[in-house]
Each structure stands twice: as structure tokens, then as C-alpha cells.
Design a protein around this motif. Structure first.
Motif, PDB file in Angstrom:
ATOM      1  N   PRO A  31       1.307  -0.819   0.048  1.00 14.32           N
ATOM      2  CA  PRO A  31       0.123   0.352  -0.642  1.00 14.32           C
ATOM      3  C   PRO A  31       1.126   1.227   0.129  1.00 14.32           C
ATOM      4  CG  PRO A  31      -0.668  -1.624   1.869  1.00 14.32           C
ATOM      5  CD  PRO A  31       0.425  -2.279   1.235  1.00 14.32           C
ATOM      6  N   ASP A  32       0.141   2.140  -0.963  1.00 15.15           N
ATOM      7  CA  ASP A  32       0.692   3.747  -1.022  1.00 15.15           C
ATOM      8  C   ASP A  32       1.398   4.185   0.931  1.00 15.15           C
ATOM      9  OD1 ASP A  32       1.092   2.523  -3.217  1.00 15.15           O
ATOM     10  OD2 ASP A  32      -0.847   4.084  -3.864  1.00 15.15           O
ATOM     11  N   SER A  38      -8.034  -1.181   9.990  1.00 15.70           N
ATOM     12  CA  SER A  38      -6.800  -0.943   9.652  1.00 15.70           C
ATOM     13  C   SER A  38      -7.654  -0.684   7.808  1.00 15.70           C
ATOM     14  CB  SER A  38      -5.936  -2.256   8.633  1.00 15.70           C
ATOM     15  OG  SER A  38      -5.874  -2.788  10.186  1.00 15.70           O
ATOM     16  N   PHE A  39      -6.391   0.933   7.549  1.00 14.12           N
ATOM     17  CA  PHE A  39      -7.304   1.309   6.234  1.00 14.12           C
ATOM     18  C   PHE A  39      -6.034   1.167   5.681  1.00 14.12           C
ATOM     19  CE2 PHE A  39      -9.384   3.011   9.439  1.00 14.12           C
ATOM     20  CZ  PHE A  39     -10.937   3.154   8.730  1.00 14.12           C
ATOM     21  N   ALA A  40      -5.774   1.069   3.968  1.00 12.73           N
ATOM     22  CA  ALA A  40      -4.966   0.499   3.263  1.00 12.73           C
ATOM     23  C   ALA A  40      -5.133   1.073   2.029  1.00 12.73           C
ATOM     24  CB  ALA A  40      -4.530  -1.231   3.139  1.00 12.73           C
ATOM     25  N   GLN A  41      -4.180   2.511   1.260  1.00 17.51           N
ATOM     26  CA  GLN A  41      -4.592   2.800   0.591  1.00 17.51           C
ATOM     27  C   GLN A  41      -3.788   2.603  -0.701  1.00 17.51           C
ATOM     28  OE1 GLN A  41      -6.830   6.104   0.501  1.00 17.51           O
ATOM     29  NE2 GLN A  41      -6.524   5.453  -1.679  1.00 17.51           N
ATOM     30  N   THR A  42      -4.390   1.998  -2.011  1.00 15.52           N
ATOM     31  CA  THR A  42      -3.007   1.637  -3.176  1.00 15.52           C
ATOM     32  C   THR A  42      -3.539   2.134  -4.072  1.00 15.52           C
ATOM     33  OG1 THR A  42      -3.029  -0.634  -1.660  1.00 15.52           O
ATOM     34  CG2 THR A  42      -1.888  -0.252  -4.003  1.00 15.52           C
ATOM     35  N   GLY A  43      -2.747   3.394  -4.939  1.00 15.59           N
ATOM     36  CA  GLY A  43      -3.352   4.567  -6.078  1.00 15.59           C
ATOM     37  C   GLY A  43      -5.069   4.728  -5.159  1.00 15.59           C
ATOM     38  N   ASN A  44      -6.202   4.975  -5.919  1.00 19.37           N
ATOM     39  CA  ASN A  44      -7.195   5.450  -5.476  1.00 19.37           C
ATOM     40  C   ASN A  44      -7.703   3.686  -4.942  1.00 19.37           C
ATOM     41  OD1 ASN A  44      -6.908   7.734  -7.495  1.00 19.37           O
ATOM     42  ND2 ASN A  44      -7.446   6.472  -9.040  1.00 19.37           N
ATOM     43  N   THR A  45      -7.567   3.400  -4.239  1.00 21.07           N
ATOM     44  CA  THR A  45      -8.555   2.539  -3.501  1.00 21.07           C
ATOM     45  C   THR A  45      -8.101   2.145  -2.400  1.00 21.07           C
ATOM     46  OG1 THR A  45      -8.787   0.815  -5.685  1.00 21.07           O
ATOM     47  CG2 THR A  45      -9.392  -0.176  -3.656  1.00 21.07           C
ATOM     48  N   LEU A  46      -9.156   2.282  -1.353  1.00 21.59           N
ATOM     49  CA  LEU A  46      -9.083   2.103   0.031  1.00 21.59           C
ATOM     50  C   LEU A  46      -9.419   1.178   0.488  1.00 21.59           C
ATOM     51  CD1 LEU A  46      -7.361   3.655   2.560  1.00 21.59           C
ATOM     52  CD2 LEU A  46     -10.316   4.063   2.649  1.00 21.59           C
ATOM     53  N   LYS A  47      -8.200   0.038   1.314  1.00 17.87           N
ATOM     54  CA  LYS A  47      -9.337  -1.262   1.800  1.00 17.87           C
ATOM     55  C   LYS A  47      -9.533  -1.412   3.181  1.00 17.87           C
ATOM     56  CE  LYS A  47      -8.571  -6.319   1.501  1.00 17.87           C
ATOM     57  NZ  LYS A  47      -9.399  -6.470   0.821  1.00 17.87           N
ATOM     58  N   SER A  66     -13.050   0.538  -0.709  1.00 15.30           N
ATOM     59  CA  SER A  66     -13.669   2.167  -1.416  1.00 15.30           C
ATOM     60  C   SER A  66     -12.823   2.869  -2.689  1.00 15.30           C
ATOM     61  CB  SER A  66     -14.419   2.758  -0.356  1.00 15.30           C
ATOM     62  OG  SER A  66     -14.312   3.987  -0.843  1.00 15.30           O
ATOM     63  N   THR A  67     -13.513   3.481  -3.111  1.00 16.82           N
ATOM     64  CA  THR A  67     -12.842   4.619  -3.861  1.00 16.82           C
ATOM     65  C   THR A  67     -13.142   6.044  -3.673  1.00 16.82           C
ATOM     66  OG1 THR A  67     -14.639   4.096  -5.997  1.00 16.82           O
ATOM     67  CG2 THR A  67     -11.606   2.933  -6.347  1.00 16.82           C
ATOM     68  N   SER A  68     -14.447   6.424  -2.378  1.00 14.00           N
ATOM     69  CA  SER A  68     -15.126   7.182  -2.047  1.00 14.00           C
ATOM     70  C   SER A  68     -13.984   7.889  -1.016  1.00 14.00           C
ATOM     71  CB  SER A  68     -16.457   7.631  -2.297  1.00 14.00           C
ATOM     72  OG  SER A  68     -16.916   6.369  -1.517  1.00 14.00           O
ATOM     73  N   LEU A  69     -13.622   7.027  -0.204  1.00  9.22           N
ATOM     74  CA  LEU A  69     -12.753   6.982   1.040  1.00  9.22           C
ATOM     75  C   LEU A  69     -11.642   6.954   0.608  1.00  9.22           C
ATOM     76  CD1 LEU A  69     -14.424   4.252   3.420  1.00  9.22           C
ATOM     77  CD2 LEU A  69     -15.051   7.297   3.716  1.00  9.22           C
ATOM     78  N   THR A  70     -10.552   7.543   1.437  1.00  7.13           N
ATOM     79  CA  THR A  70      -9.040   8.178   0.698  1.00  7.13           C
ATOM     80  C   THR A  70      -8.323   8.653   2.047  1.00  7.13           C
ATOM     81  OG1 THR A  70      -6.918   8.840  -0.097  1.00  7.13           O
ATOM     82  CG2 THR A  70      -9.144  10.079   0.378  1.00  7.13           C
ATOM     83  N   LEU A  71      -6.854   8.277   1.789  1.00 11.44           N
ATOM     84  CA  LEU A  71      -5.865   8.033   2.931  1.00 11.44           C
ATOM     85  C   LEU A  71      -5.041   9.697   2.634  1.00 11.44           C
ATOM     86  CD1 LEU A  71      -4.476   5.103   4.704  1.00 11.44           C
ATOM     87  CD2 LEU A  71      -7.061   6.695   5.590  1.00 11.44           C
ATOM     88  N   LYS A  72      -5.337   9.816   1.478  1.00 15.03           N
ATOM     89  CA  LYS A  72      -4.276  10.771   0.941  1.00 15.03           C
ATOM     90  C   LYS A  72      -5.898  11.967   0.579  1.00 15.03           C
ATOM     91  CE  LYS A  72      -3.250   7.975  -3.378  1.00 15.03           C
ATOM     92  NZ  LYS A  72      -3.980   7.876  -4.704  1.00 15.03           N
ATOM     93  N   ASP A  73      -3.959  13.684   1.675  1.00 16.74           N
ATOM     94  CA  ASP A  73      -4.542  14.795   1.594  1.00 16.74           C
ATOM     95  C   ASP A  73      -5.544  15.305   0.432  1.00 16.74           C
ATOM     96  OD1 ASP A  73      -3.580  14.653   3.500  1.00 16.74           O
ATOM     97  OD2 ASP A  73      -1.508  16.424   2.747  1.00 16.74           O
ATOM     98  N   GLY A  74      -6.444  15.735   0.759  1.00 12.45           N
ATOM     99  CA  GLY A  74      -7.758  16.265   0.635  1.00 12.45           C
ATOM    100  C   GLY A  74      -9.483  16.210   1.338  1.00 12.45           C
ATOM    101  N   PRO A  75     -10.235  16.940   0.704  1.00 18.30           N
ATOM    102  CA  PRO A  75     -11.809  16.829   0.765  1.00 18.30           C
ATOM    103  C   PRO A  75     -12.271  15.656   1.462  1.00 18.30           C
ATOM    104  CG  PRO A  75     -12.102  17.342  -1.321  1.00 18.30           C
ATOM    105  CD  PRO A  75      -9.934  17.699  -1.015  1.00 18.30           C
ATOM    106  N   THR A  76     -12.122  14.587   0.664  1.00 21.30           N
ATOM    107  CA  THR A  76     -12.702  13.775   0.592  1.00 21.30           C
ATOM    108  C   THR A  76     -11.830  11.977   2.120  1.00 21.30           C
ATOM    109  OG1 THR A  76     -12.201  12.061  -0.612  1.00 21.30           O
ATOM    110  CG2 THR A  76     -13.755  13.528  -0.942  1.00 21.30           C
ATOM    111  N   SER A  77     -10.322  13.076   2.693  1.00 25.34           N
ATOM    112  CA  SER A  77      -9.406  12.439   3.120  1.00 25.34           C
ATOM    113  C   SER A  77     -10.075  11.846   4.742  1.00 25.34           C
ATOM    114  CB  SER A  77      -8.266  13.069   3.639  1.00 25.34           C
ATOM    115  OG  SER A  77      -7.068  12.252   4.915  1.00 25.34           O
TER     116      SER A  77
END
Ligand code: CU
Ligand code: ZN
Length: 181
Positions: A32-33, A53-62, A135-146
Motif C-alpha cells: 500500500p502507498d 485498518s485502512f490501506a491505500q493503494t492508488g485510488n483504492t482504500l481497503k 472503497s474509491t470514495s474514501l481516501t487517506l490522501k490529503d484532500g477534502p475526502t481524506s
């Protein structure tokens, strides 16, 4: 050529094939990123606990985890809430559902819903619910949907996916904050 060398050749070939297969397996499961976690602690008077646990890989959050201390065979509303603050002891200090898009409350995977509306928890006959979705609507990346720094809430009752803006899933049994390591 000595006898030893003649015998070792097939073994070397096997080792080379093994190394190749290991390499392919590593490519199929990329690291994961980014990763984050939430420790769900019981609110006052409750016993529900969990680890998510949350794992972000590209645009996908597992999202994976386990919540225990639920009523056997029960269903529970499960949401990301807007504030990472469990200090009130009843989970209310996390505010409402995380809703950066100004959407209506609804059901994960079925039309309009808050970003924070997660798949409901379903407890087994031992009162344990397992979480495993992408999910592709939740993210750990910086931004409004983080969702980093947001609250995570397990409710007492099922989410009806209709009542605005809460889903009417009742009291808050457990509260956590989604944190980077
Ligand atoms: Cu909630
Ligand atoms: Zn909602």
C-alpha cells in the motif's frame, strides 16, 4: 563434467523457477502507498471494542478489521464522523457523519450517501463483526475526502439508510480516531 554438477543442474533450474514465481506473487500484491488504523474504544457503559485498518493503494482504500462485544446476530450502523474527538465519552463529540460532498445520508454502494456512510456491521452468533471492503470514495490522501483524523463510530442500532441526516442508528457504542502510524 563431474557427477555433482550434472545432478545439481535440475535443482538450479527449480530454484530459478521458484524465484520467478515469488517475484510474480510480489507484483500481484503491491505494498500500500499509505496505511492508517483506528482503535475503537467502548463509550461510557458499553463494552464494544474493535480494530480497523485502512490501506491505500492508488485510488483504492481497503478497509479490514474486527469489532467485538456486540449483541449476537445484530446489525449496527457504522460511519466515519466529522471530528476525531472521542473525549465526550458518549461518542457525541465526533459530530455528524463525514460529508464533504454535501450529500444526503444513504447506503454505501447504493446511490447518494455521505462519504462517511460505511457498510453496516453484522455480528455473528458470538457478537463479532468482520470488516472487509474496498472503497474509491474514501481516501487517506490529503484532500477534502481524506478520512485521516476523523472519527469512527459503531452505533447501537441498524442504519435505516433513510432518516436524515443520521440513519437513526441510535446511541454510539464505540468511538475511535483514524490515525496514520
Ligand atoms: Cu454514525
Ligand atoms: Zn450518513
Amino acid at each position: 563434467m563431474t557427477e555433482f554438477q550434472a545432478d545439481s543442474e535440475p535443482l538450479l533450474r527449480l530454484a530459478a523457477i521458484g524465484a520467478l514465481l515469488l517475484g510474480l506473487a510480489a507484483c500481484a500484491t503491491p505494498r500500500p502507498d499509505m496505511q492508517a488504523g483506528a482503535n475503537l474504544q467502548p463509550t461510557r457503559g458499553n463494552t464494544t471494542v474493535g480494530k480497523v485498518s485502512f490501506a491505500q493503494t492508488g485510488n483504492t482504500l481497503k478497509v479490514t478489521g474486527e469489532v467485538s462485544g456486540l449483541r449476537p446476530n445484530s446489525e449496527h450502523g457504522f460511519h466515519v464522523h466529522e471530528k476525531g474527538d472521542c473525549s465526550s465519552g458518549d461518542g457525541m463529540s465526533t459530530g455528524g457523519h463525514f460529508n464533504p460532498g454535501g450529500a444526503a445520508h444513504g447506503q454505501y454502494g447504493h446511490g447518494a450517501h455521505h462519504v462517511g456512510d460505511l457498510p453496516s456491521l453484522k455480528a455473528d452468533d458470538k457478537g463479532v463483526a468482520r470488516i472487509d471492503f474496498e472503497s474509491t470514495s474514501l481516501t487517506l490522501k490529503d484532500g477534502p475526502t481524506s478520512i485521516v483524523g476523523k472519527g469512527l463510530i459503531v452505533h447501537k442500532d441498524p442504519d435505516d439508510f433513510k432518516t436524515q441526516p443520521t440513519g437513526n442508528s441510535g446511541a454510539r457504542l464505540a468511538c475511535g480516531v483514524i490515525r496514520l502510524p
